[in-house]
Design a protein around this motif. Sequence first.
Motif, PDB file in Angstrom:
ATOM      1  N   ASP A  12       0.855  -1.187   0.000  1.00 46.85           N
ATOM      2  CA  ASP A  12       0.000   0.000   0.000  1.00 46.85           C
ATOM      3  C   ASP A  12       0.889   1.234   0.000  1.00 46.85           C
ATOM      4  O   ASP A  12       1.810   1.337   0.810  1.00 46.85           O
ATOM      5  CB  ASP A  12      -0.910   0.010   1.228  1.00 46.85           C
ATOM      6  N   LYS A  65      12.390   7.874  11.805  1.00 47.95           N
ATOM      7  CA  LYS A  65      12.164   6.419  11.789  1.00 47.95           C
ATOM      8  C   LYS A  65      12.056   5.784  13.187  1.00 47.95           C
ATOM      9  O   LYS A  65      11.199   4.951  13.426  1.00 47.95           O
ATOM     10  CB  LYS A  65      13.273   5.731  10.989  1.00 47.95           C
ATOM     11  N   GLN A  90      13.857  -3.207   7.260  1.00 48.37           N
ATOM     12  CA  GLN A  90      15.142  -3.908   7.355  1.00 48.37           C
ATOM     13  C   GLN A  90      16.156  -3.292   8.289  1.00 48.37           C
ATOM     14  O   GLN A  90      17.178  -3.908   8.572  1.00 48.37           O
ATOM     15  CB  GLN A  90      15.835  -3.933   6.000  1.00 48.37           C
ATOM     16  N   SER A  91      15.950  -2.077   8.759  1.00 43.15           N
ATOM     17  CA  SER A  91      16.945  -1.445   9.629  1.00 43.15           C
ATOM     18  C   SER A  91      17.007  -2.199  10.956  1.00 43.15           C
ATOM     19  O   SER A  91      16.179  -3.072  11.227  1.00 43.15           O
ATOM     20  CB  SER A  91      16.532   0.008   9.890  1.00 43.15           C
TER      21      SER A  91
HETATM   22  C1  LIG Z   1      10.002  -5.564   1.388  1.00 38.92           C
HETATM   23  C2  LIG Z   1       9.391  -4.277   1.892  1.00 38.92           C
HETATM   24  C3  LIG Z   1       8.097  -3.924   1.523  1.00 38.92           C
HETATM   25  C4  LIG Z   1       7.503  -2.724   1.991  1.00 38.92           C
HETATM   26  N1  LIG Z   1       6.240  -2.396   1.604  1.00 38.92           N
HETATM   27  C5  LIG Z   1       5.706  -1.212   2.005  1.00 38.92           C
HETATM   28  C6  LIG Z   1       4.411  -0.819   1.560  1.00 38.92           C
HETATM   29  O1  LIG Z   1       3.735  -1.523   0.804  1.00 38.92           O
HETATM   30  N2  LIG Z   1       3.909   0.386   1.983  1.00 38.92           N
HETATM   31  C7  LIG Z   1       4.625   1.202   2.825  1.00 38.92           C
HETATM   32  O2  LIG Z   1       4.106   2.266   3.191  1.00 38.92           O
HETATM   33  N3  LIG Z   1       5.854   0.862   3.250  1.00 38.92           N
HETATM   34  C8  LIG Z   1       6.407  -0.311   2.864  1.00 38.92           C
HETATM   35  N4  LIG Z   1       7.676  -0.662   3.297  1.00 38.92           N
HETATM   36  C9  LIG Z   1       8.425   0.322   4.117  1.00 38.92           C
HETATM   37  C10 LIG Z   1       8.634  -0.048   5.591  1.00 38.92           C
HETATM   38  O3  LIG Z   1       7.453  -0.003   6.290  1.00 38.92           O
HETATM   39  C11 LIG Z   1       9.592   0.907   6.283  1.00 38.92           C
HETATM   40  O4  LIG Z   1       8.993   2.136   6.511  1.00 38.92           O
HETATM   41  C12 LIG Z   1      10.821   1.178   5.490  1.00 38.92           C
HETATM   42  O5  LIG Z   1      11.326  -0.008   4.986  1.00 38.92           O
HETATM   43  C13 LIG Z   1      11.876   1.890   6.350  1.00 38.92           C
HETATM   44  O6  LIG Z   1      12.213   1.123   7.456  1.00 38.92           O
HETATM   45  P1  LIG Z   1      13.506   0.208   7.486  1.00 38.92           P
HETATM   46  O7  LIG Z   1      14.678   1.119   7.331  1.00 38.92           O
HETATM   47  O8  LIG Z   1      13.443  -0.480   8.815  1.00 38.92           O
HETATM   48  O9  LIG Z   1      13.426  -0.765   6.339  1.00 38.92           O
HETATM   49  C14 LIG Z   1       8.245  -1.869   2.848  1.00 38.92           C
HETATM   50  C15 LIG Z   1       9.558  -2.235   3.226  1.00 38.92           C
HETATM   51  C16 LIG Z   1      10.126  -3.411   2.760  1.00 38.92           C
HETATM   52  C17 LIG Z   1      11.528  -3.757   3.203  1.00 38.92           C
END
Ligand SMILES: Cc1cc2nc3c(=O)[nH]c(=O)nc-3n(C[C@H](O)[C@H](O)[C@H](O)COP(=O)(O)O)c2cc1C
Length: 426
Positions: free
Chosen positions: A59, A150, A209-210
């Motif tokens: 989404d 974040k 992934q962080s």
């Molecule tokens: C495989 C994957 C799919 C994701 N799908 C969505 C999505 O459909 N909609 C959304 O708003 N964020 C999505 N995200 C974003 C995550 O919610 C998160 O905000 C973003 O990855 C940053 O956090 P991180 O640094 O921990 O990865 C997705 C992230 C990953 C890794």
Amino acid sequence: MSKPARELHIWAFLQGIGFYPGGWRHPLAQPRSVFDRAYYEDVARLAERGRFDAIVFGDQLQGRDAAGRTPERLAIPTLDPFTLLSAMGAVTERVGLVATVSTTYNAPMGVAERFASLDLASSGRAGWNIVTTAHPNAAPNFGERDLMEKGLRYRRAEEFVNVTTQLWDAVDDPARPIVRHKGEWFDVEGQLDTPYVPQGRPVLVQAGQSGDGRDFAARTAEAIFCPAATLEAGQAFRDDIRERVARAGRDPDGVKIMPGLAFVLADTEEAAQRKERELLEMADDGLCIEYLSESIGYDLTRHAASDLIPIDTIVAECEFPAEDIRRMLTPGVERGQTIADYCRGYARQPRGHAIFVGTAEQLADRMGHWIDEGGCDGFTLQPGFMPEELRLFVDHTVPLLQQRGLLRTDYEGTTLRNHLGLSTRR
Ligand SMILES: Cc1cc2nc3c(=O)[nH]c(=O)nc-3n(C[C@H](O)[C@H](O)[C@H](O)COP(=O)(O)O)c2cc1C
């Protein structure tokens, strides 16, 4: 490294017309079908015939910004996942239904109610992909100037999930039917107007992934959708998550790791490679540049395609954190790539997911190898373009996986929890 059970879980991740941004131009693609209910019904039946654990919709809350306004981009809409999954659940009986919902731009009561309703309407097939939304252009759509930092987004996500699960649990708990919660983000006193939730709790999925994201997943998630471009990356991610899950006092086998896997299939390896080349060529430079523009929320079409990447201007003007944008673009800058060159590369592998190009048999080999080597518990499959590649997978790869004892020949249970081998909460 601990080996996963030799039992493969497969999800169909459905994003617009498929993985390749130019895929909608393929003669067998049906780009307009993404606005057609019959298309979603057919895809749902196909996924169920392929014995998929679940269908997953992402989404996007940022809308269509920067350069993403052309008719081509309409090939990748993100319609509301609940509405699509309700239609898909109505024509199927077993396949799970996973909706992505952000904890940054919703409230627990509404989300608890929507998932309880999807779970009821589908007799126990609902799952929630919990995301925190990373695109800064989402913020103004919800009356905020800037995206929350974040660390705060994950703190809010944790409390959000806590309140939501309390609301589901209270449905079953005559001793404590009313949830009373007062925390940093939410002040809730209430209960769901629902007789029961078939799975007790819909399955909790996470994507992020962080370090913060992984810790949040370790405490909360029952399945994780992650990028892993190589087997080694998958092994490292799975090992890391299992360690974090154990540290959080949970059973590592209760969290299924489901990396993305995009694929293009054909009868021979050469034919598959040819098809992939065609798919890549179908995304001309203009489309690739729009694709990256939309991802980073900065309109690269303001520059000539042959310009070098204007990294300092992008960092100064786009809303993403500077360090994220620099990490992403610096390799291209160091290679001296033009905007067009970089964007073509990005369109081939936009989010770091593994890509497979070859025959059905080679794909089955590869999936089995990843399982045997502890690279994952299953795959979030992303067909190169829809619906053709999904059909090829179901007709040709699924029977091979079944012959090898990797994939169920029929569903044993009726709920998504059951398909994933997760404990039932009711
Ligand atoms: C495989 C994957 C799919 C994701 N799908 C969505 C999505 O459909 N909609 C959304 O708003 N964020 C999505 N995200 C974003 C995550 O919610 C998160 O905000 C973003 O990855 C940053 O956090 P991180 O640094 O921990 O990865 C997705 C992230 C990953 C890794």
